[in-house]
Design an enzyme around this catalytic site. Structure first.
Site, PDB file in Angstrom:
ATOM      1  N   SER A 125     -40.211 -10.860 -16.930  1.00 51.97           N
ATOM      2  CA  SER A 125     -41.324 -10.471 -16.064  1.00 51.97           C
ATOM      3  C   SER A 125     -42.520 -11.389 -16.219  1.00 51.97           C
ATOM      4  O   SER A 125     -43.428 -11.369 -15.397  1.00 51.97           O
ATOM      5  CB  SER A 125     -41.812  -9.065 -16.442  1.00 51.97           C
ATOM      6  OG  SER A 125     -40.806  -8.129 -16.283  1.00 51.97           O
ATOM      7  N   HIS A 146     -36.248 -13.228 -10.906  1.00 52.03           N
ATOM      8  CA  HIS A 146     -36.990 -12.010 -11.215  1.00 52.03           C
ATOM      9  C   HIS A 146     -36.738 -10.945 -10.147  1.00 52.03           C
ATOM     10  O   HIS A 146     -37.341 -10.956  -9.082  1.00 52.03           O
ATOM     11  CB  HIS A 146     -38.492 -12.357 -11.326  1.00 52.03           C
ATOM     12  CG  HIS A 146     -39.358 -11.214 -11.716  1.00 52.03           C
ATOM     13  ND1 HIS A 146     -40.673 -11.100 -11.343  1.00 52.03           N
ATOM     14  CD2 HIS A 146     -39.094 -10.117 -12.461  1.00 52.03           C
ATOM     15  CE1 HIS A 146     -41.177  -9.990 -11.839  1.00 52.03           C
ATOM     16  NE2 HIS A 146     -40.244  -9.369 -12.512  1.00 52.03           N
ATOM     17  N   GLU A 158     -38.055 -12.936  -7.010  1.00 56.85           N
ATOM     18  CA  GLU A 158     -39.034 -14.013  -7.225  1.00 56.85           C
ATOM     19  C   GLU A 158     -38.313 -15.096  -8.036  1.00 56.85           C
ATOM     20  O   GLU A 158     -37.808 -14.825  -9.128  1.00 56.85           O
ATOM     21  CB  GLU A 158     -40.218 -13.423  -8.026  1.00 56.85           C
ATOM     22  CG  GLU A 158     -41.439 -14.289  -8.120  1.00 56.85           C
ATOM     23  CD  GLU A 158     -42.562 -13.596  -8.926  1.00 56.85           C
ATOM     24  OE1 GLU A 158     -42.275 -12.727  -9.782  1.00 56.85           O
ATOM     25  OE2 GLU A 158     -43.723 -13.954  -8.715  1.00 56.85           O
ATOM     26  N   ASN A 196     -46.255 -10.124 -11.120  1.00 54.17           N
ATOM     27  CA  ASN A 196     -46.865  -9.386 -12.234  1.00 54.17           C
ATOM     28  C   ASN A 196     -48.261  -9.869 -12.604  1.00 54.17           C
ATOM     29  O   ASN A 196     -48.995  -9.146 -13.274  1.00 54.17           O
ATOM     30  CB  ASN A 196     -45.940  -9.399 -13.446  1.00 54.17           C
ATOM     31  CG  ASN A 196     -44.837  -8.380 -13.274  1.00 54.17           C
ATOM     32  OD1 ASN A 196     -45.092  -7.262 -12.834  1.00 54.17           O
ATOM     33  ND2 ASN A 196     -43.609  -8.759 -13.581  1.00 54.17           N
TER      34      ASN A 196
HETATM   35  P1  NAD Z   1     -34.535  -1.951 -20.933  1.00 57.01           P
HETATM   36  O1  NAD Z   1     -35.261  -1.651 -22.192  1.00 57.01           O
HETATM   37  O2  NAD Z   1     -34.291  -0.841 -19.949  1.00 57.01           O
HETATM   38  O3  NAD Z   1     -33.091  -2.597 -21.251  1.00 57.01           O
HETATM   39  C1  NAD Z   1     -32.879  -3.665 -22.122  1.00 57.01           C
HETATM   40  C2  NAD Z   1     -31.427  -3.610 -22.608  1.00 57.01           C
HETATM   41  O4  NAD Z   1     -31.146  -4.817 -23.347  1.00 57.01           O
HETATM   42  C3  NAD Z   1     -31.124  -2.443 -23.544  1.00 57.01           C
HETATM   43  O5  NAD Z   1     -29.991  -1.734 -23.058  1.00 57.01           O
HETATM   44  C4  NAD Z   1     -30.826  -3.120 -24.890  1.00 57.01           C
HETATM   45  O6  NAD Z   1     -29.838  -2.405 -25.638  1.00 57.01           O
HETATM   46  C5  NAD Z   1     -30.311  -4.466 -24.452  1.00 57.01           C
HETATM   47  N1  NAD Z   1     -30.418  -5.531 -25.457  1.00 57.01           N
HETATM   48  C6  NAD Z   1     -31.420  -5.768 -26.335  1.00 57.01           C
HETATM   49  N2  NAD Z   1     -31.176  -6.888 -27.033  1.00 57.01           N
HETATM   50  C7  NAD Z   1     -29.972  -7.366 -26.592  1.00 57.01           C
HETATM   51  C8  NAD Z   1     -29.182  -8.503 -26.921  1.00 57.01           C
HETATM   52  N3  NAD Z   1     -29.596  -9.397 -27.823  1.00 57.01           N
HETATM   53  N4  NAD Z   1     -28.005  -8.688 -26.282  1.00 57.01           N
HETATM   54  C9  NAD Z   1     -27.579  -7.799 -25.355  1.00 57.01           C
HETATM   55  N5  NAD Z   1     -28.290  -6.691 -24.990  1.00 57.01           N
HETATM   56  C10 NAD Z   1     -29.480  -6.506 -25.597  1.00 57.01           C
HETATM   57  O7  NAD Z   1     -35.352  -3.133 -20.233  1.00 57.01           O
HETATM   58  P2  NAD Z   1     -35.545  -3.445 -18.659  1.00 57.01           P
HETATM   59  O8  NAD Z   1     -36.665  -2.646 -18.123  1.00 57.01           O
HETATM   60  O9  NAD Z   1     -34.208  -3.406 -18.017  1.00 57.01           O
HETATM   61  O10 NAD Z   1     -36.099  -4.955 -18.740  1.00 57.01           O
HETATM   62  C11 NAD Z   1     -35.230  -6.047 -19.012  1.00 57.01           C
HETATM   63  C12 NAD Z   1     -35.890  -7.344 -18.598  1.00 57.01           C
HETATM   64  O11 NAD Z   1     -36.189  -7.272 -17.182  1.00 57.01           O
HETATM   65  C13 NAD Z   1     -37.213  -7.643 -19.305  1.00 57.01           C
HETATM   66  O12 NAD Z   1     -37.348  -9.024 -19.484  1.00 57.01           O
HETATM   67  C14 NAD Z   1     -38.244  -7.110 -18.297  1.00 57.01           C
HETATM   68  O13 NAD Z   1     -39.498  -7.730 -18.447  1.00 57.01           O
HETATM   69  C15 NAD Z   1     -37.586  -7.515 -16.993  1.00 57.01           C
HETATM   70  N6  NAD Z   1     -38.023  -6.746 -15.819  1.00 57.01           N
HETATM   71  C16 NAD Z   1     -38.302  -5.419 -15.908  1.00 57.01           C
HETATM   72  C17 NAD Z   1     -38.704  -4.724 -14.777  1.00 57.01           C
HETATM   73  C18 NAD Z   1     -39.013  -3.257 -14.851  1.00 57.01           C
HETATM   74  O14 NAD Z   1     -39.610  -2.705 -13.907  1.00 57.01           O
HETATM   75  N7  NAD Z   1     -38.619  -2.563 -15.909  1.00 57.01           N
HETATM   76  C19 NAD Z   1     -38.808  -5.377 -13.545  1.00 57.01           C
HETATM   77  C20 NAD Z   1     -38.483  -6.736 -13.475  1.00 57.01           C
HETATM   78  C21 NAD Z   1     -38.104  -7.419 -14.619  1.00 57.01           C
END
Ligand code: NAD
Length: 310
Positions: A125, A146, A158, A196
């Site tokens: 993000s 993104h 994005e 963001n």
């Molecule tokens: P989340 O916490 O819901 O999920 C992350 C997952 O990654 C978990 O299931 C965890 O077990 C797993 N994980 C952690 N370390 C790992 C590893 N080394 N290998 C494999 N799996 C691993 O997080 P999210 O909200 O899905 O966000 C994930 C990414 O997407 C982040 O970079 C976030 O900034 C980005 N993002 C989030 C949003 C949002 O609205 N939440 C929107 C766009 C982008």
């Protein structure tokens, strides 16, 4: 059908974003997808969520039972990163927004990815794509892809080109996103990119408004929203003001809960440290840090500024 774009897509991190990306690729682009997570619990949670979502769509007659079975059949649920990425030609990482965790993953990808042409896209993000590219053995193959939350619904991807990213990689990202039914817009590799840079400070400001007015979550099970006598301002009042006054579909505190308060805090920290703002312009609200310390991360943990999540 544009399946030729990618032969084997691997999505790493089966959280809310990785799950949405994998399901959308299997459903809209008809492609085989491996969804990998280091936590078997996350994998199982997504597997049952996918079944629920698909069976809802069967009931609504959006897809047939056979199509639902085919979609789920295209997804492999895995916990062994090394084995699943070995022959991948497109990887999308969606692990938590933490540079150390992502750096460790990029090192593992450098060790285990055999295909020299494999694209490594990150759903970060806010973290610099140029920085992440420098941590992978073939920086020209790294790109920001993104997706927005929830992935199956939101139109935008994005696309962020690192200084090292080759043009051919950006073209392939656009082809894949197009096959998934998404529209790409290229944004510069500046802290938190464009979406963001604008959204996160707005959400953080709503949290800060609560903090300054003394709102704290109570422990009566309603997230403090009904604590009328102690809080003139509540998450609900702020959200209603923005919904009715600015015509946004969701207020900032509900949206913060959907994004994940840990993710929002990480984005604000990236902006705060970036040197872009002066005088604490991007400082995360202390209340945001308190919520994360309490483990109340929003929808994904069942409690955030609201606690009406199942
Ligand atoms: P989340 O916490 O819901 O999920 C992350 C997952 O990654 C978990 O299931 C965890 O077990 C797993 N994980 C952690 N370390 C790992 C590893 N080394 N290998 C494999 N799996 C691993 O997080 P999210 O909200 O899905 O966000 C994930 C990414 O997407 C982040 O970079 C976030 O900034 C980005 N993002 C989030 C949003 C949002 O609205 N939440 C929107 C766009 C982008």
């Amino acid at each position: 059908m544009q399946t030729a774009v990618v032969n084997k897509l691997v999505v790493i991190g089966a959280g809310q974003m990785g799950g949405g990306i994998a399901l959308t690729a299997a459903r809209m682009a008809n492609m085989p997808v491996s969804l990998v997570d280091s936590n078997a619990g996350s994998i199982e949670k997504q597997r049952s969520l996918f079944k629920q979502l698909l069976s809802k769509d069967v009931k609504r007659e959006k897809i047939t039972i056979q199509q639902a079975d085919e979609i789920i059949g295209r997804i492999r649920f895995e916990t062994n990163l090394a084995a699943s990425v070995e022959d991948a030609d497109f990887v999308i990482e969606a692990i938590p927004e933490d540079l150390d965790l992502k750096a460790d993953l990029f090192k593992k990808l450098s060790d285990n990815l055999k295909n020299a042409d494999c694209i490594v896209a990150t759903n970060t993000s806010s973290i610099s794509i140029t920085k992440l590219a420098s941590l992978y053995k073939r920086p020209m193959n790294v790109v920001g892809m993104h997706f927005m939350n929830p992935v199956p619904v939101m139109q935008l991807v994005e696309v962020i080109k690192a200084m090292q990213t080759s043009d051919g990689v950006v073209d392939k990202v656009m082809q894949l996103a197009g096959a998934m039914g998404k529209t790409c817009i290229v944004a510069p590799d500046t802290p938190a990119f464009t979406a963001n840079r604008l959204l996160a400070p707005y959400l953080n400001e709503a949290v800060q408004l609560l903090f300054e007015n003394g709102w704290r979550p109570d422990n009566h099970g309603d997230g403090g929203n009904n604590n009328k006598h102690t809080h003139a301002i509540t998450p609900d009042s702020i959200d209603q003001i923005m919904k009715l006054g600015s015509n946004v579909p969701m207020g900032p505190l509900r949206l913060a809960d959907f994004v994940g308060l840990d993710t929002l805090l990480s984005i604000m920290k990236v902006l705060d440290k970036s040197g872009l703002g002066s005088g604490g312009k991007y400082a995360p609200s202390p209340l945001l840090s308190l919520m994360v310390d309490a483990g109340w991360l929003g929808k994904k943990t069942g409690r955030g500024f609201y606690n009406d999540y199942q």
